[in-house]
Design a protein around this motif. Structure first.
Motif, short mmCIF file in Angstrom:
data_model
loop_
_atom_site.label_atom_id
_atom_site.label_comp_id
_atom_site.label_asym_id
_atom_site.label_seq_id
_atom_site.Cartn_x
_atom_site.Cartn_y
_atom_site.Cartn_z
N TYR A 89 69.84 -14.62 -87.07
CA TYR A 89 70.31 -14.10 -85.79
C TYR A 89 70.17 -15.16 -84.70
O TYR A 89 69.30 -16.02 -84.77
CB TYR A 89 69.45 -12.91 -85.34
CG TYR A 89 69.27 -11.81 -86.34
CD1 TYR A 89 68.34 -11.94 -87.38
CD2 TYR A 89 69.99 -10.62 -86.24
CE1 TYR A 89 68.15 -10.92 -88.30
CE2 TYR A 89 69.79 -9.59 -87.16
CZ TYR A 89 68.88 -9.75 -88.17
OH TYR A 89 68.68 -8.73 -89.08
N TRP A 90 71.01 -15.02 -83.68
CA TRP A 90 70.79 -15.69 -82.41
C TRP A 90 70.61 -14.63 -81.33
O TRP A 90 71.43 -13.71 -81.22
CB TRP A 90 71.95 -16.61 -82.02
CG TRP A 90 71.93 -17.93 -82.71
CD1 TRP A 90 72.79 -18.38 -83.66
CD2 TRP A 90 70.98 -18.99 -82.50
NE1 TRP A 90 72.44 -19.64 -84.06
CE2 TRP A 90 71.33 -20.04 -83.37
CE3 TRP A 90 69.87 -19.15 -81.67
CZ2 TRP A 90 70.62 -21.24 -83.43
CZ3 TRP A 90 69.16 -20.34 -81.73
CH2 TRP A 90 69.54 -21.37 -82.59
N TYR A 91 69.52 -14.78 -80.54
CA TYR A 91 69.27 -13.94 -79.39
C TYR A 91 69.20 -14.84 -78.16
O TYR A 91 68.77 -16.00 -78.24
CB TYR A 91 67.92 -13.21 -79.51
CG TYR A 91 67.95 -11.95 -80.34
CD1 TYR A 91 67.82 -12.01 -81.73
CD2 TYR A 91 68.07 -10.70 -79.75
CE1 TYR A 91 67.82 -10.84 -82.49
CE2 TYR A 91 68.09 -9.53 -80.51
CZ TYR A 91 67.95 -9.62 -81.87
OH TYR A 91 67.96 -8.46 -82.62
N LYS A 92 69.58 -14.27 -77.02
CA LYS A 92 69.48 -14.98 -75.74
C LYS A 92 68.48 -14.23 -74.86
O LYS A 92 68.59 -13.00 -74.72
CB LYS A 92 70.85 -15.02 -75.06
CG LYS A 92 70.85 -15.69 -73.69
CD LYS A 92 72.25 -15.66 -73.07
CE LYS A 92 72.27 -16.31 -71.71
NZ LYS A 92 73.62 -16.27 -71.08
N GLN A 93 67.51 -14.96 -74.30
CA GLN A 93 66.55 -14.35 -73.38
C GLN A 93 66.74 -14.94 -71.99
O GLN A 93 66.59 -16.15 -71.81
CB GLN A 93 65.12 -14.55 -73.86
CG GLN A 93 64.09 -13.77 -73.03
CD GLN A 93 62.70 -13.83 -73.60
OE1 GLN A 93 62.21 -14.90 -73.97
NE2 GLN A 93 62.04 -12.67 -73.69
N ASP A 94 67.05 -14.07 -71.03
CA ASP A 94 67.30 -14.58 -69.68
C ASP A 94 66.00 -14.73 -68.89
O ASP A 94 64.91 -14.51 -69.42
CB ASP A 94 68.32 -13.68 -68.95
CG ASP A 94 67.81 -12.26 -68.73
OD1 ASP A 94 68.64 -11.36 -68.55
OD2 ASP A 94 66.57 -12.04 -68.74
#
Lengths: 112, 115
Positions: B33-38
């Motif tokens: 998976y790829w997740y983005k955390q702002d």
């Protein structure tokens, strides 16, 4: 959206006290998971609780799940300074294609 | 032995550039998976691959293109970088379980800063 809402957003306690974090979600789930994130690090899995389970323990961690209220809680007993971190719940929605959706997180600070 | 490793850990670049982030896992998992955390720590899934096949593709600008050469690797290429792309990108892996999503193992993150 299924995103979990966590409450409180931030929690500050003294070492030795218990910390309770809550997570609410919107749709039916297969399971719910809790993760910890130390500052500047990746997330680490803590506990997975299935939809047919009501309570689970792991060391000083206790997780409850109430599917009728669509909520879960994470209790950390006898907290330590090393427990200082952000805690996230993540839900696997039924029919969601095994996709974990993370909540907004609770920042826990345990002071000496 | 790092289970899920990402490179680079930090990436500072100018708007309009193209950059890639690489991820490798040695856990024998079949799903990555790829997740983005702002900046507010909100974590959002971007993509997921199972055995090199794209299975989750969230609403992400098509400037983002994942590529999985084999089930142990998942790379993320970003074209024409924008200021709003600044975030921490996390790679993760898991086994697919019958009846639900498995436990995710995360990398340490790649902090992207677009100037």
């Amino acid at each position: 959206s299924q995103q979990g809402e966590e409450d409180p957003q931030a929690l500050s306690i003294q070492e030795g006290e218990n910390a309770t974090m809550n997570c609410s979600y919107k749709t039916s789930i297969n399971n719910l998971q809790w993760y910890r994130q130390n500052s500047g690090r990746g997330l680490v899995h803590l506990i997975l609780i299935r939809s047919n389970e009501r309570e689970k323990h792991s060391g000083r961690l206790r997780v409850t799940l109430d599917t009728s209220k669509k909520s879960s809680s994470l209790l950390i007993t006898a907290s330590r300074a090393a427990d200082t971190a952000s805690y996230f719940c993540a839900t696997d929605a039924k029919g969601g294609g095994n996709k974990l959706t993370f909540g907004t997180g609770t920042q826990l600070k345990v002071e000496l | 032995d790092t289970a899920v490793s990402q490179t680079p850990k930090y990436l500072v670049t100018q708007m309009g550039n193209d950059k890639s982030i690489k991820c490798e896992q040695n856990l024998g998992h079949d799903t990555m998976y790829w997740y983005k955390q702002d900046s507010k720590k909100f974590l959002k899934i971007m993509f997921s691959y199972n055995n090199k096949e794209l299975i989750i593709n969230e609403t992400v600008p098509n400037r983002f293109s994942p590529k999985s050469p084999d089930k142990a690797h998942l790379n993320l290429h970003i074209n024409s970088l924008e200021l709003g792309d600044s975030a921490v990108y996390f790679c993760a892996s898991s086994h697919r379980l019958a009846g639900g999503a498995g436990e995710l193992f995360f990398g340490e993150g790649s902090r992207l800063t677009v100037l």
